[in-house]
Design a protein around this motif. Structure first.
Motif, mmCIF file in Angstrom:
data_model
loop_
_atom_site.group_PDB
_atom_site.id
_atom_site.type_symbol
_atom_site.label_atom_id
_atom_site.label_comp_id
_atom_site.label_asym_id
_atom_site.label_seq_id
_atom_site.Cartn_x
_atom_site.Cartn_y
_atom_site.Cartn_z
ATOM 1 N N GLU A 137 0.878 -1.250 -0.102
ATOM 2 C CA GLU A 137 -0.051 -0.213 0.064
ATOM 3 C C GLU A 137 0.774 1.221 0.049
ATOM 4 O OE1 GLU A 137 -2.492 -0.555 3.316
ATOM 5 O OE2 GLU A 137 -3.314 -2.511 2.568
ATOM 6 N N GLY A 138 2.240 1.146 -0.066
ATOM 7 C CA GLY A 138 3.074 2.164 -0.087
ATOM 8 C C GLY A 138 3.319 3.018 1.289
ATOM 9 N N THR A 139 2.688 2.378 2.322
ATOM 10 C CA THR A 139 2.676 2.882 3.688
ATOM 11 C C THR A 139 4.127 2.854 4.378
ATOM 12 O OG1 THR A 139 0.334 1.813 4.184
ATOM 13 C CG2 THR A 139 1.426 2.964 5.941
ATOM 14 N N GLY A 140 4.548 3.710 4.980
ATOM 15 C CA GLY A 140 5.712 3.843 5.383
ATOM 16 C C GLY A 140 7.046 3.975 4.816
ATOM 17 N N VAL A 141 6.794 4.250 3.358
ATOM 18 C CA VAL A 141 7.902 4.160 2.441
ATOM 19 C C VAL A 141 8.682 5.547 2.672
ATOM 20 C CG1 VAL A 141 8.560 4.249 -0.045
ATOM 21 C CG2 VAL A 141 6.817 2.847 0.742
ATOM 22 N N LYS A 142 8.087 6.493 2.907
ATOM 23 C CA LYS A 142 8.768 7.957 3.445
ATOM 24 C C LYS A 142 9.494 7.789 4.569
ATOM 25 C CE LYS A 142 5.413 11.359 1.134
ATOM 26 N NZ LYS A 142 4.214 12.147 1.643
ATOM 27 N N ASP A 143 8.828 7.049 5.411
ATOM 28 C CA ASP A 143 9.551 6.816 6.667
ATOM 29 C C ASP A 143 10.871 6.128 6.433
ATOM 30 O OD1 ASP A 143 7.700 8.234 8.236
ATOM 31 O OD2 ASP A 143 6.783 6.027 8.825
ATOM 32 N N LEU A 144 10.775 5.318 5.725
ATOM 33 C CA LEU A 144 12.108 4.361 5.234
ATOM 34 C C LEU A 144 13.202 5.502 4.559
ATOM 35 C CD1 LEU A 144 13.940 2.066 4.626
ATOM 36 C CD2 LEU A 144 12.493 1.098 2.884
ATOM 37 N N ALA A 145 12.476 6.273 3.657
ATOM 38 C CA ALA A 145 13.459 7.031 2.965
ATOM 39 C C ALA A 145 14.125 8.173 3.706
ATOM 40 C CB ALA A 145 12.469 7.834 1.686
ATOM 41 N N ALA A 146 13.354 8.511 4.779
ATOM 42 C CA ALA A 146 13.736 9.482 5.749
ATOM 43 C C ALA A 146 15.001 8.729 6.625
ATOM 44 C CB ALA A 146 12.905 10.055 6.681
ATOM 45 N N ALA A 147 14.626 7.410 6.992
ATOM 46 C CA ALA A 147 15.704 6.647 7.717
ATOM 47 C C ALA A 147 17.029 6.702 7.251
ATOM 48 C CB ALA A 147 15.156 5.387 8.066
ATOM 49 N N ILE A 148 16.654 6.196 5.895
ATOM 50 C CA ILE A 148 18.005 6.242 4.786
ATOM 51 C C ILE A 148 18.652 7.476 4.964
ATOM 52 C CG2 ILE A 148 18.874 5.864 2.407
ATOM 53 C CD1 ILE A 148 16.501 3.783 2.202
ATOM 54 N N ALA A 149 17.975 8.742 4.748
ATOM 55 C CA ALA A 149 18.600 9.900 4.626
ATOM 56 C C ALA A 149 19.170 10.205 6.009
ATOM 57 C CB ALA A 149 17.617 10.970 4.210
ATOM 58 N N GLU A 150 18.827 9.668 7.105
ATOM 59 C CA GLU A 150 19.370 10.080 8.486
ATOM 60 C C GLU A 150 20.717 9.384 8.550
ATOM 61 O OE1 GLU A 150 17.687 9.563 12.858
ATOM 62 O OE2 GLU A 150 16.334 9.736 11.346
ATOM 63 N N TYR A 151 20.658 8.149 8.395
ATOM 64 C CA TYR A 151 21.855 7.338 8.267
ATOM 65 C C TYR A 151 23.084 7.867 7.433
ATOM 66 C CZ TYR A 151 25.323 3.414 8.449
ATOM 67 O OH TYR A 151 26.194 2.957 8.500
ATOM 68 N N GLU A 152 22.547 8.319 6.410
ATOM 69 C CA GLU A 152 23.787 8.811 5.336
ATOM 70 C C GLU A 152 24.373 10.534 5.920
ATOM 71 O OE1 GLU A 152 21.450 9.394 1.964
ATOM 72 O OE2 GLU A 152 22.115 7.757 1.067
ATOM 73 N N SER A 153 23.371 11.066 6.620
ATOM 74 C CA SER A 153 23.894 12.249 7.132
ATOM 75 C C SER A 153 24.538 11.942 8.669
ATOM 76 C CB SER A 153 22.664 13.330 7.376
ATOM 77 O OG SER A 153 21.683 12.867 8.140
ATOM 78 N N TYR A 154 24.220 10.819 9.027
ATOM 79 C CA TYR A 154 25.010 10.648 10.203
ATOM 80 C C TYR A 154 26.503 9.996 9.927
ATOM 81 C CZ TYR A 154 26.412 7.710 14.279
ATOM 82 O OH TYR A 154 27.304 7.435 15.541
ATOM 83 N N LEU A 155 26.479 9.281 8.859
ATOM 84 C CA LEU A 155 27.809 8.878 8.198
ATOM 85 C C LEU A 155 28.683 10.313 7.899
ATOM 86 C CD1 LEU A 155 27.071 5.744 5.852
ATOM 87 C CD2 LEU A 155 28.187 5.961 7.969
ATOM 88 N N GLN A 156 28.017 11.016 7.161
ATOM 89 C CA GLN A 156 28.584 12.088 6.763
ATOM 90 C C GLN A 156 29.281 13.017 8.072
ATOM 91 O OE1 GLN A 156 29.673 12.925 3.881
ATOM 92 N NE2 GLN A 156 28.448 11.431 2.878
ATOM 93 N N LYS A 157 28.073 13.368 9.192
ATOM 94 C CA LYS A 157 28.506 13.946 10.277
ATOM 95 C C LYS A 157 29.758 13.483 11.226
ATOM 96 C CE LYS A 157 25.825 14.159 13.866
ATOM 97 N NZ LYS A 157 24.441 13.825 14.185
ATOM 98 N N GLU A 158 29.701 12.131 11.167
ATOM 99 C CA GLU A 158 30.823 11.500 11.932
ATOM 100 C C GLU A 158 31.810 11.234 11.316
ATOM 101 O OE1 GLU A 158 30.209 10.863 15.514
ATOM 102 O OE2 GLU A 158 28.398 12.162 14.960
ATOM 103 N N ASN A 159 32.027 11.510 9.894
ATOM 104 C CA ASN A 159 33.186 11.314 9.076
ATOM 105 C C ASN A 159 33.243 9.926 8.883
ATOM 106 O OD1 ASN A 159 34.437 13.458 8.003
ATOM 107 N ND2 ASN A 159 35.228 14.230 9.684
ATOM 108 N N LEU A 160 32.167 9.195 8.826
ATOM 109 C CA LEU A 160 32.202 7.788 8.736
ATOM 110 C C LEU A 160 32.248 7.225 7.287
ATOM 111 C CD1 LEU A 160 30.267 6.871 11.906
ATOM 112 C CD2 LEU A 160 32.620 6.447 11.691
ATOM 113 N N ALA A 161 31.636 8.073 6.327
ATOM 114 C CA ALA A 161 31.252 7.535 4.938
ATOM 115 C C ALA A 161 32.668 6.760 4.550
ATOM 116 C CB ALA A 161 30.894 8.574 4.132
ATOM 117 N N LEU A 162 33.725 7.610 4.472
ATOM 118 C CA LEU A 162 34.902 7.327 3.996
ATOM 119 C C LEU A 162 35.581 5.839 4.734
ATOM 120 C CD1 LEU A 162 36.498 8.136 1.385
ATOM 121 C CD2 LEU A 162 38.117 9.408 2.986
#
Ligand SMILES: Nc1nc2c(ncn2[C@@H]2O[C@H](COP(=O)(O)OP(=O)(O)OP(=O)(O)O)[C@@H](O)[C@H]2O)c(=O)[nH]1
Ligand SMILES: [Mg+2]
Length: 333
Positions: A248-273
């Protein structure tokens, strides 16, 4: 003395291969999906020139976000990927999807489902979908998937999603090449959470409990929490649990938000590299293993391995010295 004509032919072939590649790379980077498809096939089938192509493409890669999604058969991975792709397209981001098919008995119907969805996306060149069903492929499924992801990345896709069925080591290896790994679970798996947890639990950056319209979503959530409490991640991130009803497409926005949040966590903590370097360490070992094995194979004549195996079985030879001998020869080349 080398034949001058043959030398000329060799140079000519090399030069034309090279310019072919440049043409292909220019085309695929300008968004030409046929060029993209050709490049992917070259890499997937390890056609001659695939290694030269990858070398030329690599400098253009590294910009795409690679999202790995894994979970048991029929968990709703494709449905989720489909919704995520639509959502990212609304944000004007281009998407590449690799659906890794384990070619096992339980897929039949789902492949058809994937095909129907693929057709829907056909009109949108911003979504490129590729199915791979090549278990036992040259260089291994994980290696091939990684190389195909590099092609998609170099072609300028903003996001590359890799869907795999989380059942074995191959799948763990595949998701290991992702920047973000989403593990999809469903209610009613019972002991399956236990079975899957071995390889999958520690690689999950985000958990999804799909089919949350079914009974037992809370129980799965409790089980994940319990398992999480046993192991603290070294990067300090606590994987969030997102409940979805993909159909039903429910929760997909939350998932995208969680993905974005993890990405910014990686950036913020210099963990991506750091994370990328960890992934590359695994991949380099694998690539070296492939290369060494290939060289060893070249050292061995036809039937040598079978003969050696028989000799070891009969205790005429010890395997330790044998392997040392062969690898010493490889080292001298
Ligand atoms: N009730 C319910 N059904 C769902 C949900 N999400 C997906 N489905 C259905 O589950 C079936 C399998 O969905 P897919 O998206 O093909 O699952 P998959 O994980 O990609 O399957 P494989 O690739 O074969 O492992 C389809 O019939 C979907 O419509 C959900 O949240 N709730
Ligand atoms: Mg699927």
């Amino acid at each position: 003395m080398a034949n001058p004509f043959l030398l000329f032919l060799l140079c000519f072939t090399l030069i034309s291969l090279d310019s072919d590649h440049h043409l292909l790379i220019d085309k695929l980077r300008s968004g030409d999906t046929r060029a993209l498809a050709r490049a992917i096939s070259t890499v997937e089938n390890r056609e001659p020139g695939s290694s030269a192509l990858l070398k030329a493409l690599f400098p253009h890669s590294g910009k795409a976000r690679i999202i790995g999604l894994t979970g048991p058969p029929g968990a709703g991975k494709s449905t989720l990927v489909d919704h995520l792709a639509r959502l990212y397209r609304k944000e004007n981001r281009t998407v590449g999807i690799i659906a890794v098919d384990p070619t096992s008995p339980y897929t039949g119907g789902a492949i058809l489902g994937d095909r129907i969805r693929m057709q829907e996306h056909f009109s949108d060149p911003g979504i490129y979908i590729r199915s791979m069903a090549t278990r036992g492929s040259l260089g291994g499924l994980a290696r091939t998937t990684a190389d195909v992801a590099t092609v998609l990345d170099a072609s300028g896709r903003d996001l590359v999603m890799i869907e795999t069925v989380g059942v074995g080591q191959d799948e763990v290896d595949i998701v290991r090449l992702a920047d973000v790994t989403v593990v999809i679970l469903v209610p009613g798996m019972g002991d399956d959470v236990q079975t899957i947890k071995a390889g999958i639990m520690e690689i999950a950056d985000i958990f999804v409990i799909n089919k949350s319209d079914h009974d037992g979503a809370e129980r799965v959530e409790r089980e994940i929490r319990a398992l999480q409490s046993l192991a603290v991640r070294h990067d300090g991130w606590t994987p969030p649990i997102v409940k979805t009803v993909a159909s039903e497409g429910t929760g997909v926005k939350d998932l995208a938000a969680a993905i974005a949040e993890y990405e910014s966590y990686l950036q913020k903590e210099n963990l991506a590299l750091k994370k990328s370097a960890e992934n590359w360490q695994e991949r380099l070992v694998e690539m070296l293993r492939d290369a060494m094995l290939e060289k060893s194979r070249q050292q061995l004549g036809n039937g040598d391995l079978a003969r050696f195996a028989a000799e070891v079985a009969e205790h005429k030879r010890d395997p330790y010295s044998l392997v040392e001998e062969i690898s010493a020869k490889v080292g001298n080349n």
